[in-house]
Design an enzyme around this catalytic site. Sequence first.
Site, PDB file in Angstrom:
ATOM      1  N   ASP A 106       1.068  -1.293  -0.046  1.00  6.33           N
ATOM      2  CA  ASP A 106      -0.019  -0.203   0.123  1.00  6.33           C
ATOM      3  C   ASP A 106       0.772   1.142  -0.112  1.00  6.33           C
ATOM      4  OD1 ASP A 106      -2.223   1.649   0.560  1.00  6.33           O
ATOM      5  OD2 ASP A 106      -1.528   1.752   2.779  1.00  6.33           O
ATOM      6  N   ASP A 146      -0.326   4.964   1.151  1.00  3.34           N
ATOM      7  CA  ASP A 146      -0.645   5.824   2.163  1.00  3.34           C
ATOM      8  C   ASP A 146      -0.560   5.305   3.563  1.00  3.34           C
ATOM      9  OD1 ASP A 146      -0.945   8.872   1.279  1.00  3.34           O
ATOM     10  OD2 ASP A 146      -2.203   7.543  -0.090  1.00  3.34           O
ATOM     11  N   ASP A 194      -1.960  -1.058   5.902  1.00  5.28           N
ATOM     12  CA  ASP A 194      -2.235  -0.293   7.235  1.00  5.28           C
ATOM     13  C   ASP A 194      -3.862   0.124   7.487  1.00  5.28           C
ATOM     14  OD1 ASP A 194      -2.552   3.203   6.949  1.00  5.28           O
ATOM     15  OD2 ASP A 194      -2.197   1.820   5.456  1.00  5.28           O
TER      16      ASP A 194
END
Length: 293
Positions: free
Chosen positions: A47, A49, A233
Amino acid sequence: MGSHQDSTRDDSPHPLPNPLPTPATAAGREGLDALLADPGRAVVALDFDGTLAPIVPDPDRARAHPGAVPALAALAPKIASIAVITGRPAEVAVHHGGFADIPGLDHLVVLGHYGAERWDAATGTLTTPEPHPGVDAVRAELPGLLERSGAGQGTWTEDKGHAVAVHTRRAPEPQAALDALRAPLTDLAARHGLIVEPGRMVLELRPPGMDKGAALRAHVHSLGAGSVLFAGDDLGDLPAFAAVDTLRAEGTPGLLVCSGSDEVTELRKRADVEVAGPAGVVALLAALARRLP
């Protein structure tokens, strides 16, 4: 789910800094072992961000961790592929990540808009489909909806081209604003054939069928990969976690990494390894690059 940071997996006579953590699950250990044994068939997917880039109040100011590009450039030539899988437009992620024209990154691709777009570092080419018509309709109605909802103060709309996201991180009460917007945005999305994807103080309206799990599975299958690592996240990364579980069941070993935060705990419970945010992800990538021939 955590990991043992005092791993003795690095068997060099002088231990290297930031050794590879030992996964806390048998499946995770199998995934890491498969990656180390045959790196030329390994996919490392990440990922952007919150994983490669720290979360900031204004997404336009998000930039990759300073150590991210050097770690990726050290790792990429040693494995089959690095894939950055993000909900952002691919070109935005390339710019914010600083991925263009970097020696060593030929094996990197950016799968933007949950895989709808693809940017290849080797050629610099971008492929992108036509946007879903519902996105234009939602884009036109959002200002009025936010004003009527009373949650407009401090909210911010991010136009992603193939999706639209409403951020509440800068609102006086971010979680309350998010909760107040959830129902009206879900209704708006449904009326135009879209879905709502929740995240860290953000609600994203996007077409159905676009998710990181589908993008990851397609990329792994296209390469005939022998192992896969995915690091994320946020809630939008759960489909990719599920995809790794499915790939494991199909016989492709995998390792799940959580870029830990106090805002989202769901991934922590599912992960084989948890690291301390983007800095921890970068340290893991660098340690992996050092271990591989």
